[in-house]
Scaffold this motif. Structure first.
Motif, PDB file in Angstrom:
ATOM      1  N   VAL A   1       4.539   9.215  -5.448  1.00 53.61           N
ATOM      2  CA  VAL A   1       3.396   9.494  -4.576  1.00 53.61           C
ATOM      3  C   VAL A   1       3.497  10.882  -3.962  1.00 53.61           C
ATOM      4  O   VAL A   1       2.509  11.621  -3.881  1.00 53.61           O
ATOM      5  CB  VAL A   1       3.295   8.424  -3.464  1.00 53.61           C
ATOM      6  CG1 VAL A   1       2.287   8.847  -2.405  1.00 53.61           C
ATOM      7  CG2 VAL A   1       2.908   7.082  -4.058  1.00 53.61           C
TER       8      VAL A   1
ATOM      9  N   PHE B   1      -2.609   3.607  -8.819  1.00 48.98           N
ATOM     10  CA  PHE B   1      -1.442   2.899  -8.303  1.00 48.98           C
ATOM     11  C   PHE B   1      -1.114   1.714  -9.221  1.00 48.98           C
ATOM     12  O   PHE B   1      -1.933   1.287 -10.041  1.00 48.98           O
ATOM     13  CB  PHE B   1      -1.690   2.409  -6.872  1.00 48.98           C
ATOM     14  CG  PHE B   1      -2.988   1.656  -6.691  1.00 48.98           C
ATOM     15  CD1 PHE B   1      -3.068   0.296  -6.973  1.00 48.98           C
ATOM     16  CD2 PHE B   1      -4.126   2.318  -6.262  1.00 48.98           C
ATOM     17  CE1 PHE B   1      -4.258  -0.385  -6.824  1.00 48.98           C
ATOM     18  CE2 PHE B   1      -5.325   1.638  -6.106  1.00 48.98           C
ATOM     19  CZ  PHE B   1      -5.397   0.282  -6.383  1.00 48.98           C
TER      20      PHE B   1
ATOM     21  N   GLY C   1       5.441   4.544  -2.588  1.00 49.96           N
ATOM     22  CA  GLY C   1       4.346   3.735  -2.069  1.00 49.96           C
ATOM     23  C   GLY C   1       3.688   4.314  -0.826  1.00 49.96           C
ATOM     24  O   GLY C   1       4.182   5.255  -0.198  1.00 49.96           O
TER      25      GLY C   1
ATOM     26  N   ILE D   1       0.599  -0.139  -1.031  1.00 53.36           N
ATOM     27  CA  ILE D   1       0.102   0.336  -2.324  1.00 53.36           C
ATOM     28  C   ILE D   1       1.267   1.005  -3.041  1.00 53.36           C
ATOM     29  O   ILE D   1       1.839   1.977  -2.535  1.00 53.36           O
ATOM     30  CB  ILE D   1      -1.061   1.322  -2.125  1.00 53.36           C
ATOM     31  CG1 ILE D   1      -2.192   0.636  -1.360  1.00 53.36           C
ATOM     32  CG2 ILE D   1      -1.551   1.856  -3.460  1.00 53.36           C
ATOM     33  CD1 ILE D   1      -3.200   1.589  -0.780  1.00 53.36           C
TER      34      ILE D   1
ATOM     35  N   ALA E   1       3.019   3.041  -6.093  1.00 56.92           N
ATOM     36  CA  ALA E   1       2.782   3.990  -7.178  1.00 56.92           C
ATOM     37  C   ALA E   1       3.976   4.915  -7.263  1.00 56.92           C
ATOM     38  O   ALA E   1       4.535   5.313  -6.244  1.00 56.92           O
ATOM     39  CB  ALA E   1       1.508   4.788  -6.930  1.00 56.92           C
TER      40      ALA E   1
END
Length: 455
Positions: free
Chosen positions: A326, A381, A356, A321, A323
């Protein structure tokens, strides 16, 4: 007094069960046995739920198949026909009850977690009755005791319950001590207990090992024996390394880590009740009952060789995932894990970075998790990526993080096998180092590691 767990692998058919019954008759006096269902029965019970949801016409054939299977086992185990007939009649009530449950599911078009747990518990119930009655027919003093009657109390979570050890001990200890003596044997179905509200709740697939540990801790057993169709814990999987060796002694931590990464000897939750009660766990081979097996205690002997085993599981996948930032944004991880928890997804491990999050999941949970997180609004995300075709490899040994050069030796061995490591987890356990490789590279990885640490 011992608590002895007998798994489904040792009860896979009538012939295997007969060997177990012979062994119990020789060594079982004064002991408590916790039983799994006969091989394949739990799958049959769960499949019956799916059948009932699809078409009620499949219910009677399901019950008939289950009945035939158990009748065949009884015929294999009992030489005296009148006893066999009486036992088959006794089991009729179990099959009639199951049939009513299936028709109820078919009528309502719904299989609730509560109903799934009730139905799944019948495999262990039936195996305990059969084994106990068979030994009774041989002249042994034998009884069976259902967990809900005995008072094995759980937290009430369906399909993944945890035992309430204080209440369970308060119920089980005086009861067992009042009915057991050195000339009697007692059989308790594994896999389930009841909530404080009286609802049947199971400990999850493979949870009979955990049940046995709960019983052993509750009655202050001298030892918990796990009877398997294998020698014990090995330095590697014999399918990969035919000349791997038995591990005679392990710590609780080492056994727990090996159970997690696919050794297949113990259910991963078995260790904790035994560890808290200070009860040793002995793995014994039913085909070679005099062999030493593996012993699990808090103070296993240390050797010059820190690493005890090389283990792996292929039931693993990764959901990445992506983003930004984080590590600097609160709530992202909890939002993701809460979403997956509502979908009954178990997250095996989490690895994070600033850009991530990587979730380690069972293979069957990958697509379901991906689809569940796609529904999150607004999305916290940027994108997701599914990674499959990988294997989780571990080297296991108490204190490996305190011994200089172990990690370097491990990764040098993998490099010499010309294998690329996908992901590493080190430091979260005192007894294991984990990493991912492509599944196609698994054999050369395991062989190289075993050669490095054991040859």
């Amino acid at each position: 007094m011992k608590v002895i767990k007998i798994g489904g692998g040792c009860l896979k058919n009538g012939k295997a069960a007969r060997a177990i019954v012979d062994l119990i008759a020789q060594k079982g006096l004064g002991q408590i046995f916790v039983l799994s269902a006969f091989g394949g029965i739990t799958d049959m019970l769960i499949h019956g739920i799916d059948t009932a949801l699809q078409n009620e016409a499949g219910i009677v054939p399901t019950i008939e198949e289950m009945t035939r299977h158990h009748h065949h086992i009884i015929d294999e185990l009992m030489d005296v026909t009148p006893h066999a007939g009486q036992l088959k009649e006794e089991l009729e009530s179990f099959f009639l009850t199951l049939e009513r449950y299936y028709y109820g599911i078919s009528f309502t078009r719904e299989a609730t977690p509560r109903m799934k747990d009730i139905i799944a518990s019948y495999g262990e119930r039936i195996s305990a009755v059969i084994i106990s009655r068979v030994l009774e027919s041989r002249g042994c003093r034998s009884e069976f005791l259902m967990p809900d009657v005995a008072g094995i109390i759980t937290d009430g979570k369906y399909m993944d319950a945890t035992a309430d050890m204080t209440r369970t001990r308060d119920n089980l200890y005086p009861l067992i001590r009042s009915i057991m003596d050195e000339r009697k044997m007692l059989f308790i179905p594994g896999f389930f207990g009841k909530s404080r509200d009286g609802e049947i709740t199971t400990f999850g697939r493979g949870g009979s090992d955990y049940s046995a540990a709960v019983v052993a801790a509750a009655v202050d057993a001298e030892v918990l024996e796990i009877w398997k169709d294998t020698e014990g814990f090995m330095t590697a999987d014999p399918d990969n390394i035919p000349d791997c060796r038995l591990i005679p002694e392990l710590t609780y931590e080492e056994a727990a880590e090996l159970s997690y990464t696919g050794a297949g000897i113990l259910h991963a939750r078995t260790v904790e009740p035994a560890r808290k009660a200070g009860i040793g766990i002995s793995i014994r081979n039913t085909f070679n009952p005099e062999a030493p097996g593996s012993m699990i205690t808090d103070h296993a002997r240390t050797t010059d060789r820190v690493i005890k085993s090389v283990s792996y599981t292929t039931d693993i996948s990764v959901l990445k995932i992506f983003a930004s930032g984080v590590g600097a944004r609160y709530g992202i991880l909890s939002q993701i894990t809460d979403t997956l928890a509502r979908d009954a997804v178990n997250i095996k491990s989490v690895v994070t970075s600033q850009t991530g999050i990587s979730l380690l999941l069972a293979r069957d949970d990958l697509d379901r998790s991906f689809n569940a997180l796609k529904q999150v609004k607004p999305r916290p995300f940027r994108k997701m990526q599914k990674v499959s075709g990988v294997a989780l490899v571990s080297i296991v040994g108490e204190g490996l993080h305190r011994n200089r050069g172990i990690a370097a030796k491990c990764f040098t061995a993998v490099s010499q096998a010309k294998v690329n490591i996908e992901m590493i987890s080190f430091g979260t356990s005192n007894a294991a180092l984990y990493f991912l490789v492509k599944e196609r590279d698994l054999d050369q990885t395991i062989n190289s590691l075993h050669s490095t640490f054991f040859d």
